[in-house]
Design an enzyme around this catalytic site. Structure first.
Site, PDB file in Angstrom:
ATOM      1  N   HIS A  60      -9.992   4.486  39.110  1.00  0.00           N
ATOM      2  CA  HIS A  60     -11.234   4.302  39.406  1.00  0.00           C
ATOM      3  C   HIS A  60     -11.853   2.851  39.182  1.00  0.00           C
ATOM      4  CE1 HIS A  60     -11.298   4.258  35.031  1.00  0.00           C
ATOM      5  NE2 HIS A  60     -12.561   3.982  35.054  1.00  0.00           N
ATOM      6  N   HIS A 116     -14.201   1.134  37.599  1.00  0.00           N
ATOM      7  CA  HIS A 116     -14.729   0.428  36.485  1.00  0.00           C
ATOM      8  C   HIS A 116     -14.001  -1.037  36.479  1.00  0.00           C
ATOM      9  CE1 HIS A 116     -17.100   4.334  34.898  1.00  0.00           C
ATOM     10  NE2 HIS A 116     -17.392   3.560  36.066  1.00  0.00           N
ATOM     11  N   ASP A 137     -12.898  -2.576  33.894  1.00  0.00           N
ATOM     12  CA  ASP A 137     -11.679  -2.969  32.776  1.00  0.00           C
ATOM     13  C   ASP A 137     -10.364  -2.335  33.192  1.00  0.00           C
ATOM     14  OD1 ASP A 137     -13.166  -0.165  32.407  1.00  0.00           O
ATOM     15  OD2 ASP A 137     -11.975   0.154  30.841  1.00  0.00           O
ATOM     16  N   HIS A 138     -10.557  -1.657  34.860  1.00  0.00           N
ATOM     17  CA  HIS A 138      -9.397  -1.057  35.450  1.00  0.00           C
ATOM     18  C   HIS A 138      -8.984  -1.942  36.520  1.00  0.00           C
ATOM     19  CE1 HIS A 138      -9.170   2.668  33.012  1.00  0.00           C
ATOM     20  NE2 HIS A 138     -10.430   2.224  32.771  1.00  0.00           N
ATOM     21  N   HIS A 176     -15.468  11.473  35.972  1.00  0.00           N
ATOM     22  CA  HIS A 176     -15.677  10.602  35.091  1.00  0.00           C
ATOM     23  C   HIS A 176     -17.111   9.907  35.905  1.00  0.00           C
ATOM     24  CE1 HIS A 176     -15.217   7.044  32.591  1.00  0.00           C
ATOM     25  NE2 HIS A 176     -14.910   6.186  33.537  1.00  0.00           N
ATOM     26  N   ASP A 236      -9.426   7.316  33.028  1.00  0.00           N
ATOM     27  CA  ASP A 236     -10.580   7.671  32.233  1.00  0.00           C
ATOM     28  C   ASP A 236     -11.290   9.102  32.949  1.00  0.00           C
ATOM     29  OD1 ASP A 236     -10.454   5.391  31.369  1.00  0.00           O
ATOM     30  OD2 ASP A 236     -12.460   4.623  32.093  1.00  0.00           O
ATOM     31  N   HIS A 249      -5.841   3.936  26.341  1.00  0.00           N
ATOM     32  CA  HIS A 249      -7.488   3.646  26.420  1.00  0.00           C
ATOM     33  C   HIS A 249      -8.063   3.964  25.316  1.00  0.00           C
ATOM     34  CE1 HIS A 249     -11.500   3.725  28.339  1.00  0.00           C
ATOM     35  NE2 HIS A 249     -10.828   3.085  29.400  1.00  0.00           N
TER      36      HIS A 249
HETATM   37 ZN   LIG Z   1     -11.799   2.374  31.308  1.00  0.00          ZN
HETATM   38 ZN   LIG Z   2     -14.166   4.315  33.511  1.00  0.00          ZN
END
Ligand SMILES: [Zn+2]
Ligand SMILES: [Zn+2]
Length: 322
Positions: free
Chosen positions: A61, A63, A65-66, A141, A212, A270
């Site tokens: 996805h 976000h 942090d990914h 998510h 996530d 995570h």
């Molecule tokens: Zn994340």
């Molecule tokens: Zn996320």
């Protein structure tokens, strides 16, 4: 058989011991980088995997942090590392953000000197060869277009070499034909059918990766009796409400999914910096004992052969972690 190397196991922001989300799944000559949080390229180097054959990136996805590490990774590929091509697979929402990151910042008008392909992930089969398939399935998510990934070896009938020897089947192309399900004629004129030298069909190894995830409803059927499930565990149950608000799972929630699906092994990743690894592990193991909390550079073999699965190699620890 699949192998998984965890490169980053922290949620939202890195900690001293854990990098941001990234893991590599390997099967034969294939390597898939799943998610690419900031700092991933250094984790790749430190793990010893290197950049070779790292041509396919799957994003769960959009976000940051990914995906934030994609800018740095592509920048390195542009200047110093030679790769033949790069495919990035992601849902629509993530893909738009990745496009901005790569074309608005990293490349900024320049052309990549190698084919750089952005592919939109839709539920269903993404790739297939003679030994395995890769499929995507939707995951709930915060935000749109999150996906989980299923790696599945094809079932096969093992060649019974001892039976073949008793029947006098010579090595070489005749055996290949039998493995391919064809009847053959031996040099002495006898006919041998594949059913005489092939054992019963064995189902292939299944590995499911979910990033996530705010809601596991409906996922147990998709995950099925996977040999391994990797999934997030950002919170503990006493903050279940906050987990729900932010679209994340508790360790117990992840364990309940593993139990409902009947998976063999659960790997949690995570992790929030606010918790101790021990507490995440305890909460999950009370529900699903076959749980491991992954650490950066952990390397696991996922196989039908339980002994092989136990050959867990603890990866090289970072200087910081030791
Ligand atoms: Zn994340
Ligand atoms: Zn996320």
């Amino acid at each position: 058989m699949f192998e998984i190397v965890f490169l980053g196991t922290s949620a939202s922001a890195p900690s001293v011991h854990r990098g941001l989300s990234a893991q590599v799944v390997m099967h034969n000559e294939y390597r898939f980088l799943i998610d690419c949080g900031e700092g991933t390229q250094r984790q790749i180097l430190q793990s010893g995997l290197g950049f070779k054959r790292l041509e396919r990136i799957l994003i769960t996805h959009g976000h940051l942090d990914h995906i934030y590490g994609l800018g740095g990774l592509v920048s390195t590929f542009l200047r110093w590392e030679t790769i033949e091509r790069l495919e990035i697979w992601a849902g629509r929402w993530a893909l738009d953000r990745i496009y901005d990151l790569l074309y608005g910042v990293a490349l900024k008008g320049a052309h990549a000197p190698f084919p750089l392909e952005l592919h939109e992930v839709k539920p269903g089969r993404l790739l297939e060869d003679e030994s395995f398939s890769l499929s995507a399935f939707p995951v709930e998510h915060r935000g749109a277009d999150s996906f989980g990934y299923l790696f599945e070896e094809k079932s096969h009938r093992p060649f019974l070499a001892e039976r073949a020897a008793v029947l006098g089947v010579p090595a070489g192309p005749i055996r290949r034909d039998l493995v391919a399900g064809l009847a053959v004629t031996l040099p002495d004129g006898r006919r041998v059918g594949p059913e005489e030298v092939l054992g019963p069909a064995q189902t292939g190894t299944r590995l499911v990766h979910i990033g996530d995830c705010g809601n596991t409803q409906g996922l147990a059927e998709v995950v099925g009796a996977a040999d391994a499930l990797t999934i997030e565990a950002t919170y503990l149950e006493d903050e279940a409400e906050m987990a729900r608000d932010f679209g994340h799972l508790t360790a117990a929630g992840a364990a309940r999914l593993a139990r409902a699906a009947g998976v063999k092994q659960l790997y949690l990743t995570h992790l929030s910096r606010r918790y101790r690894e021990r507490d995440i592990l305890d909460e999950a193991q009370r529900i699903f004992p076959a749980t491991i909390v992954a650490r950066d550079f952990d390397h696991y073999v996922v196989s039908k052969d339980r002994d092989k699965e136990k050959e867990k190699e603890k990866g090289k620890k970072t200087a910081a972690a030791t």
